[in-house]
Design a protein around this motif. Structure first.
Motif, mmCIF file in Angstrom:
data_model
loop_
_atom_site.group_PDB
_atom_site.id
_atom_site.type_symbol
_atom_site.label_atom_id
_atom_site.label_comp_id
_atom_site.label_asym_id
_atom_site.label_seq_id
_atom_site.Cartn_x
_atom_site.Cartn_y
_atom_site.Cartn_z
ATOM 1 N N GLY A 247 73.077 84.796 -24.907
ATOM 2 C CA GLY A 247 73.991 84.232 -23.923
ATOM 3 C C GLY A 247 73.845 82.731 -23.739
ATOM 4 N N ILE A 248 73.357 82.044 -24.753
ATOM 5 C CA ILE A 248 73.190 80.591 -24.692
ATOM 6 C C ILE A 248 74.451 79.965 -25.273
ATOM 7 C CG2 ILE A 248 71.788 78.621 -25.411
ATOM 8 C CD1 ILE A 248 69.432 80.610 -25.727
ATOM 9 N N ALA A 249 75.248 79.341 -24.432
ATOM 10 C CA ALA A 249 76.577 78.871 -24.853
ATOM 11 C C ALA A 249 76.710 77.369 -24.625
ATOM 12 C CB ALA A 249 77.655 79.618 -24.077
ATOM 13 N N ASN A 250 77.754 76.828 -25.235
ATOM 14 C CA ASN A 250 78.131 75.420 -25.039
ATOM 15 C C ASN A 250 77.029 74.445 -25.455
ATOM 16 O OD1 ASN A 250 80.657 76.214 -23.844
ATOM 17 N ND2 ASN A 250 79.541 76.640 -21.939
ATOM 18 N N VAL A 251 76.319 74.787 -26.512
ATOM 19 C CA VAL A 251 75.294 73.890 -27.038
ATOM 20 C C VAL A 251 75.960 72.910 -28.002
ATOM 21 C CG1 VAL A 251 73.135 73.716 -28.333
ATOM 22 C CG2 VAL A 251 73.552 75.695 -26.843
ATOM 23 N N PRO A 252 75.755 71.614 -27.831
ATOM 24 C CA PRO A 252 76.353 70.649 -28.760
ATOM 25 C C PRO A 252 75.878 70.893 -30.195
ATOM 26 C CG PRO A 252 75.527 69.547 -26.785
ATOM 27 C CD PRO A 252 75.036 70.960 -26.725
#
Length: 244
Positions: free
Chosen positions: A90-95
């Motif tokens: 659920g780790i999202a929106n990582v550049p």
């Protein structure tokens, strides 16, 4: 195995599995992932994250081994696997640059304590090289950081196939200009050694009982009568008569 038997084998080169056999991938990946996780998932254990990433390793390579996918280097597979693991946790929106940087964790692994000095001992008498599923740049970066004294960089990217495909072992002997029986694979994994033996290579098992952490259950002992069975690489060098 006695010295006379060793001489009869006429081994000219030793090639090494790297992840788990020469370097401690789990601790290194966890260490490199820790700052990233502190930013994006502070409650996630870094070792659990490293284990989850590693579990994608074999399935990703099997896509290539089976012919369902053309060969791509391990750096590419590692990054694809990382994206899967991030989504699973659920780790999202990582550049994208952060993902690229974290993928380099595999380039910054530490050697096991015996590895560098023992490899230097073996290098004095034999050709030594990695026979890893890691790609060339990955192996070079690990070697330069850790001081691994390879004579050459061999492995999956050179032959464009992944272990335990027979081609990886047989083509490596061909590249070195020697017969399979003159080449010995050193690995902490029984399945790797079994595949090498099937195409005629000599085999050396080194136990790495904490490769997968304190609760490791696999490869805690030799499953077959390999040519050499040792507790560390110094023991192998000593059995081969290599000076300290």
């Amino acid at each position: 195995m006695g010295i006379d038997s060793i001489h009869q084998t006429a081994i000219k080169a030793f090639v090494f599995d790297v992840f788990g056999t020469v370097v401690d991938w789990r601790s290194g990946v966890a260490r490199e992932a820790q700052p990233f996780l502190q930013r994006h998932a502070p409650n996630l254990d870094a070792s659990d994250f490293a284990d989850a990433w590693r579990r994608e390793y074999s399935p990703a390579m099997e896509e290539v081994r089976s012919g369902r996918r053309a060969y791509v280097r391990l750096d590419v597979l590692h990054r694809e696997n990382l994206v899967k693991v991030l989504a699973r946790f659920g780790i999202a929106n990582v550049p994208e640059p952060e993902i690229d940087e974290l993928n380099l964790a595999w380039h910054r692994l530490d050697p096991w304590p015996d590895a560098v000095d023992a490899l230097r001992r073996l290098k004095a008498r034999f050709i030594i090289a990695p026979l890893s599923n890691g790609n060339i740049r990955l192996m070079v970066d690990i070697a330069k950081r850790a001081g691994l004294p390879w004579d050459a960089i061999l492995g999956a990217e050179v032959v464009r196939a992944y272990k335990p495909s027979p081609l990886v072992y047989s083509e490596t002997a061909e590249i070195l200009g020697i017969a399979p029986r003159e080449l010995c694979l050193v690995a902490a994994h029984n399945n790797d050694l079994a595949a090498a033996r099937r195409v005629g290579l000599r085999t050396a098992f080194v136990v790495r009982p904490t490769e997968h952490g304190p609760r490791q259950t696999s490869d805690l002992k030799a499953d077959e009568a390999w040519d050499f069975i040792v507790d560390d690489l110094h023991e192998l060098a000593t059995q081969l008569g290599c000076a300290r």
